[in-house]
Motif scaffolding. Structure first.
Motif, PDB file in Angstrom:
ATOM      1  N   HIS A  34     -14.072   5.925  -6.270  1.00 23.78           N
ATOM      2  CA  HIS A  34     -12.808   6.650  -6.129  1.00 23.78           C
ATOM      3  C   HIS A  34     -11.631   5.691  -6.278  1.00 23.78           C
ATOM      4  O   HIS A  34     -10.906   5.413  -5.318  1.00 23.78           O
ATOM      5  CB  HIS A  34     -12.741   7.359  -4.773  1.00 23.78           C
ATOM      6  N   PRO A  35     -11.402   5.163  -7.480  1.00 21.28           N
ATOM      7  CA  PRO A  35     -10.341   4.160  -7.653  1.00 21.28           C
ATOM      8  C   PRO A  35      -8.946   4.673  -7.329  1.00 21.28           C
ATOM      9  O   PRO A  35      -8.051   3.878  -7.044  1.00 21.28           O
ATOM     10  CB  PRO A  35     -10.461   3.780  -9.134  1.00 21.28           C
ATOM     11  N   TYR A  36      -8.746   6.004  -7.364  1.00 21.05           N
ATOM     12  CA  TYR A  36      -7.429   6.530  -7.024  1.00 21.05           C
ATOM     13  C   TYR A  36      -7.078   6.316  -5.552  1.00 21.05           C
ATOM     14  O   TYR A  36      -5.925   6.474  -5.155  1.00 21.05           O
ATOM     15  CB  TYR A  36      -7.345   8.026  -7.366  1.00 21.05           C
ATOM     16  N   VAL A  37      -8.074   5.916  -4.750  1.00 20.04           N
ATOM     17  CA  VAL A  37      -7.829   5.631  -3.335  1.00 20.04           C
ATOM     18  C   VAL A  37      -7.271   4.218  -3.137  1.00 20.04           C
ATOM     19  O   VAL A  37      -6.591   3.945  -2.147  1.00 20.04           O
ATOM     20  CB  VAL A  37      -9.138   5.817  -2.530  1.00 20.04           C
ATOM     21  N   LEU A  38      -7.531   3.317  -4.084  1.00 21.29           N
ATOM     22  CA  LEU A  38      -7.195   1.900  -3.902  1.00 21.29           C
ATOM     23  C   LEU A  38      -5.724   1.642  -3.581  1.00 21.29           C
ATOM     24  O   LEU A  38      -5.424   0.760  -2.769  1.00 21.29           O
ATOM     25  CB  LEU A  38      -7.618   1.094  -5.126  1.00 21.29           C
ATOM     26  N   PRO A  39      -4.761   2.345  -4.180  1.00 18.50           N
ATOM     27  CA  PRO A  39      -3.361   2.083  -3.800  1.00 18.50           C
ATOM     28  C   PRO A  39      -3.059   2.349  -2.336  1.00 18.50           C
ATOM     29  O   PRO A  39      -2.058   1.845  -1.813  1.00 18.50           O
ATOM     30  CB  PRO A  39      -2.575   3.037  -4.712  1.00 18.50           C
ATOM     31  N   HIS A  40      -3.912   3.121  -1.672  1.00 19.39           N
ATOM     32  CA  HIS A  40      -3.675   3.462  -0.276  1.00 19.39           C
ATOM     33  C   HIS A  40      -4.314   2.472   0.705  1.00 19.39           C
ATOM     34  O   HIS A  40      -4.034   2.536   1.908  1.00 19.39           O
ATOM     35  CB  HIS A  40      -4.208   4.868   0.027  1.00 19.39           C
ATOM     36  N   LEU A  41      -5.195   1.596   0.217  1.00 16.50           N
ATOM     37  CA  LEU A  41      -5.896   0.684   1.119  1.00 16.50           C
ATOM     38  C   LEU A  41      -4.946  -0.365   1.676  1.00 16.50           C
ATOM     39  O   LEU A  41      -4.162  -0.969   0.944  1.00 16.50           O
ATOM     40  CB  LEU A  41      -7.048  -0.008   0.399  1.00 16.50           C
ATOM     41  N   SER A  42      -5.062  -0.615   2.969  1.00 19.11           N
ATOM     42  CA  SER A  42      -4.272  -1.670   3.604  1.00 19.11           C
ATOM     43  C   SER A  42      -4.591  -3.010   2.971  1.00 19.11           C
ATOM     44  O   SER A  42      -5.744  -3.322   2.692  1.00 19.11           O
ATOM     45  CB  SER A  42      -4.574  -1.716   5.111  1.00 19.11           C
ATOM     46  N   LEU A  44      -4.688   3.483   4.444  1.00 20.66           N
ATOM     47  CA  LEU A  44      -6.045   3.580   4.977  1.00 20.66           C
ATOM     48  C   LEU A  44      -6.543   2.199   5.365  1.00 20.66           C
ATOM     49  O   LEU A  44      -6.297   1.226   4.653  1.00 20.66           O
ATOM     50  CB  LEU A  44      -6.985   4.191   3.927  1.00 20.66           C
ATOM     51  N   THR A  45      -7.246   2.103   6.475  1.00 21.06           N
ATOM     52  CA  THR A  45      -7.793   0.815   6.890  1.00 21.06           C
ATOM     53  C   THR A  45      -8.748   0.271   5.826  1.00 21.06           C
ATOM     54  O   THR A  45      -9.399   1.029   5.117  1.00 21.06           O
ATOM     55  CB  THR A  45      -8.567   0.926   8.219  1.00 21.06           C
ATOM     56  N   ALA A 103       0.837  -1.192   0.000  1.00 20.43           N
ATOM     57  CA  ALA A 103       0.000   0.000   0.000  1.00 20.43           C
ATOM     58  C   ALA A 103       0.876   1.247   0.000  1.00 20.43           C
ATOM     59  O   ALA A 103       1.975   1.265   0.542  1.00 20.43           O
ATOM     60  CB  ALA A 103      -0.917  -0.003   1.223  1.00 20.43           C
ATOM     61  N   THR A 104       0.358   2.302  -0.614  1.00 19.49           N
ATOM     62  CA  THR A 104       1.077   3.568  -0.717  1.00 19.49           C
ATOM     63  C   THR A 104       0.649   4.488   0.417  1.00 19.49           C
ATOM     64  O   THR A 104      -0.548   4.687   0.622  1.00 19.49           O
ATOM     65  CB  THR A 104       0.767   4.240  -2.065  1.00 19.49           C
ATOM     66  N   VAL A 135      -4.546   6.369   8.331  1.00 15.61           N
ATOM     67  CA  VAL A 135      -5.889   6.873   8.640  1.00 15.61           C
ATOM     68  C   VAL A 135      -6.805   5.692   8.888  1.00 15.61           C
ATOM     69  O   VAL A 135      -6.892   4.780   8.053  1.00 15.61           O
ATOM     70  CB  VAL A 135      -6.456   7.746   7.501  1.00 15.61           C
ATOM     71  N   GLU A 136      -7.488   5.690  10.029  1.00 18.91           N
ATOM     72  CA  GLU A 136      -8.493   4.663  10.330  1.00 18.91           C
ATOM     73  C   GLU A 136      -9.832   5.151   9.806  1.00 18.91           C
ATOM     74  O   GLU A 136     -10.351   6.169  10.269  1.00 18.91           O
ATOM     75  CB  GLU A 136      -8.552   4.419  11.837  1.00 18.91           C
ATOM     76  N   VAL A 137     -10.393   4.426   8.842  1.00 18.90           N
ATOM     77  CA  VAL A 137     -11.612   4.843   8.151  1.00 18.90           C
ATOM     78  C   VAL A 137     -12.719   3.828   8.411  1.00 18.90           C
ATOM     79  O   VAL A 137     -12.522   2.631   8.208  1.00 18.90           O
ATOM     80  CB  VAL A 137     -11.370   4.973   6.632  1.00 18.90           C
TER      81      VAL A 137
END
Length: 597
Positions: free
Chosen positions: A237-245, A222-223, A217-218, A463-465
């Motif tokens: 929001h696919p641009y968020v996917l690289p950040h997902l744990s 994000l949780t 993850a980048t 970030v805990e989401v």
């Protein structure tokens, strides 16, 4: 339902009162339809509706039927999991499995080959419909039912009542066609602690013994344990996917643990093991349906696709009451004492992991969603002696900023907590990449006006989401103050309002933190006795967790990264796209039969 929903609607509080109508996705003509598939035999039937007929009253084509596969594959609209999966994963499905055939039973055979005594085996395999029944229960569910019981019932006592229902002689075993009950009922807290250690290793690049996910993850990470949030990110929001744990949720990790260990140790196929998860959230039904969470990933195939689910069925806290009532049982009259000792798990080390001597107390500063952020903060603090954790409230109670400040007054780690979709919208805006201007010399434009190609406009490492305001104890599957069972037990003269719900939520949260403090001290003493006290982080021993995970991988012969990590993918909508041929449409529909989001 409109094909366009605002982000505010994408939460567990959508009641299943509106039909979900699949947009655009209809087969060309009745004559050109391909042969029907068994995977499309289910139609979502909501409360008060009647099943659709083969043809309309004037012979016209019937409305498009919506299967579980279609709803997860279609991004033309996003509905609550309540509306989509109510007829496919429910207490009725659990009862159907219980009554299908006599459950598989454990037996102990003499281990003549090893000469070490006895080994656990399974009887009843000659019946192809027989299953080995196992269940896992979340602490938030226990808290919700404890509050519904009233009085001074603790979360632990509510857990004992659930175990009495699922496996006790006075519970489900007392009725039904075959008198079946569950062989094991486990606590997802054990899987949660493993997820905390794995998540911290992922964020801090500790590596977890050198085995990390194939695609890291980048930052900011994000949780990903909230399936409503994951679904929202994948579809909008696919641009968020690289950040997902990449770490699995506790529900998913527990499902993988049970299916892999039992299938290997007992010599049975994963489809003979039926795993029921009791969760606080309807969206957990969506998570259980992901093709990334099947034996196709950890088995011989090693890639997402059709396979046996790690979690076969998810029911919520409310549905536990329905399950009991369907058998003519009053859940609140069940014994609040500990049920008989559960059978020994086939592997002693896994048994010690799944059934610790006592329950660890949930700390209030961990929050109500498992304590992901809390554990990482304390892990960072343990690596910086003399540091302190500082907290600053954001624009509302569901947004909180945290920082670990070292002895020199410098922030060595920053993190945040974002609960509720209104706050999540602000989060994803900050992560949205800026777009390059088409004008010569023009500046990038976007929500944060960052340089082109860059993202992560957040000054946080983690970030805990969570989708639900207030966290997981406020999940959509929890018992609410306006549910009839609470209205009757509380004696409300009129329909409860927001203030009553707020007070009720406080009762649920209080039950969540009501574990036995003396038991927690005994756990700490036991860990001190085997030399692990100096390595405790927020009351958890990472060394113990890593040893258990390494043993799991070695015992099953499966790489640890295939067991504990998952993946995500963008879901592209074809709603509003250019016209395609009938043949292309049939091919697209056929490709969605396998499942996925």
């Amino acid at each position: 339902m409109s094909a366009i929903l605002s982000a505010d609607d994408l939460n567990d509080f959508i009641s299943p009162g509106v039909a979900c109508i699949k947009p655009v996705e209809t087969l060309p003509t009745i004559q050109e339809q391909p042969p029907s598939s068994e995977t499309l035999e289910h139609e979502v039937i909501l409360d008060g509706q009647q099943p659709t007929k083969a043809t309309g009253p004037n012979g016209e084509a019937p409305p498009a039927q919506i299967s579980l596969t279609d709803c997860l594959a279609c991004s033309g609209c996003v509905t609550s999991a309540e509306a989509v999966l109510v007829s496919l994963q429910s207490h009725a499905e659990a009862l159907s499995v219980l009554d299908a055939a006599p459950a598989l039973q454990l037996r102990h055979d003499h281990d003549s080959g090893a000469g070490t005594g006895w080994k656990t085996a399974v009887s009843g395999l000659e019946n192809p419909a027989a299953k080995l029944l196992v269940a896992s229960v979340s602490p938030q569910t226990r808290a919700s039912l404890a509050a519904a019981c009233g009085g001074r019932v603790t979360e632990q006592q509510a857990g004992w009542m659930i175990a009495q229902l699922l496996m006790g002689e006075s519970g489900l075993r007392a009725g039904g066609k075959h008198g079946n009950g569950f062989t094991w009922v486990v606590d997802t807290n054990t899987a949660r602690e493993a997820c905390l250690v794995l998540g911290s290793d992922e964020v801090l690049r500790a590596g977890g013994g050198g085995q990390g996910p194939s695609d890291r993850a980048t930052p900011p990470i994000l949780t990903s344990s909230c399936p409503g949030w994951v679904c929202y990110a994948e579809k909008t929001h696919p641009y968020v996917l690289p950040h997902l744990s990449r770490v699995k949720s506790p529900q998913a990790l527990m499902g993988t643990l049970l299916k892999t260990t039992l299938s290997r140790l007992l010599g049975i196929t994963p489809d003979r093991i039926w795993h029921l998860a009791v969760m606080p959230c309807f969206d957990k039904k969506l998570e259980a349906s992901r093709e990334e969470l099947t034996d196709a990933v950890w088995g011989d195939a090693g890639t997402p696709g059709k396979g046996v689910r790690d979690v076969d069925c998810v029911i919520t806290s409310k549905e536990i009451l329905m399950l009991a009532a369907s058998r003519g049982l009053d859940f609140f009259s069940l014994s609040r004492s500990a049920p008989p000792q559960q059978p020994a798990f086939p592997d002693p080390a896994i048994h010690r992991f799944l059934f610790p001597p006592t329950q660890r107390k949930q700390l209030r500063d961990e929050g109500t969603s498992g304590g992901n952020l809390h554990f990482i903060l304390h892990d960072v603090q343990s690596k910086h002696p003399g540091s302190q954790i500082q907290m600053a409230r954001g624009r509302n109670a569901d947004v909180v900023d945290f920082a670990v400040i070292n002895s020199s007054g410098e922030a060595v780690f920053k993190a945040a907590r974002y609960y509720g979709f209104r706050n999540i919208q602000n989060l994803v805006r900050k992560l949205k990449p800026a777009k390059a201007s088409r004008m010569p010399g023009g500046k990038p434009f976007g929500s944060a006006r960052r340089p082109a190609g860059k993202s992560a406009g957040l000054d946080f490492s983690y970030v805990e989401v969570m989708a639900c305001p207030g966290g997981c104890t406020n999940g959509g599957g929890q018992i609410k103050v306006d549910d009839q069972i609470v209205v009757d037990r509380k004696g409300f003269g009129e329909k409860p309002g927001p203030q009553e719900q707020k007070a009720w939520q406080a009762e649920v949260d209080e039950a969540y933190f009501s574990a036995d403090e003396a038991g927690s001290r005994r756990v700490a003493a036991a860990e001190k006795g085997d030399g692990r006290s100096s390595a405790l982080v927020a009351g958890i021993s990472p060394m113990h967790i890593r040893d258990a995970l390494a043993h799991w991988s070695e015992m099953t012969g499966i790489r640890l990264d295939k067991l504990v990590y998952t993946s995500y993918r963008e879901v592209v909508s074809d709603v509003g796209s250019s016209q395609i041929t009938d043949t292309e449409r049939v091919v697209q529909l056929a490709g969605k039969i396998g499942g996925g989001w």
